[in-house]
Design a protein around this motif. Structure first.
Motif, PDB file in Angstrom:
ATOM      1  N   GLU A  19       0.816  -1.213   0.000  1.00 11.77           N
ATOM      2  CA  GLU A  19       0.000   0.000   0.000  1.00 11.77           C
ATOM      3  C   GLU A  19       0.852   1.267   0.000  1.00 11.77           C
ATOM      4  OE1 GLU A  19      -3.958   1.625   2.324  1.00 11.77           O
ATOM      5  OE2 GLU A  19      -2.880  -0.107   3.107  1.00 11.77           O
ATOM      6  N   SER A  20       1.999   1.264   0.672  1.00 11.92           N
ATOM      7  CA  SER A  20       2.845   2.463   0.728  1.00 11.92           C
ATOM      8  C   SER A  20       3.367   2.829  -0.664  1.00 11.92           C
ATOM      9  CB  SER A  20       4.000   2.272   1.703  1.00 11.92           C
ATOM     10  OG  SER A  20       4.831   1.217   1.279  1.00 11.92           O
ATOM     11  N   HIS A  23       0.436   4.563  -2.436  1.00  9.25           N
ATOM     12  CA  HIS A  23       0.235   5.921  -1.919  1.00  9.25           C
ATOM     13  C   HIS A  23       1.353   6.856  -2.373  1.00  9.25           C
ATOM     14  CE1 HIS A  23      -2.728   4.633   1.459  1.00  9.25           C
ATOM     15  NE2 HIS A  23      -3.208   4.487   0.252  1.00  9.25           N
TER      16      HIS A  23
END
Length: 66
Positions: A19-20, A23
């Motif tokens: 997810e990082s 993002h």
């Protein structure tokens, strides 16, 4: 301007652990254009989810819709 990018995982179930990265791509996209943003995802069951917004990518991440 706008920022368009793609992000593909071989296994969609691994999204949370990556997810990082997603993002970070959204933040870079936001630098290219803050007028609108959106996200499209395809689940492991081949369902498609789409979010379109008049918010920039960083603001979209903060929204209830996201």
């Amino acid at each position: 301007m706008c920022g368009i990018y793609g992000y593909k995982l071989g296994n969609p179930d691994l999204f949370e652990s990556n997810e990082s990265v997603f993002h970070a791509l959204m933040r870079v996209s936001d630098e290219r254009g803050k007028e609108a943003s959106g996200v499209a995802c395809i689940s492991s069951e081949h369902h498609t989810f789409v979010i379109r917004s008049s918010l920039g990518a960083i603001e979209l991440q903060k929204s209830k819709e996201y």
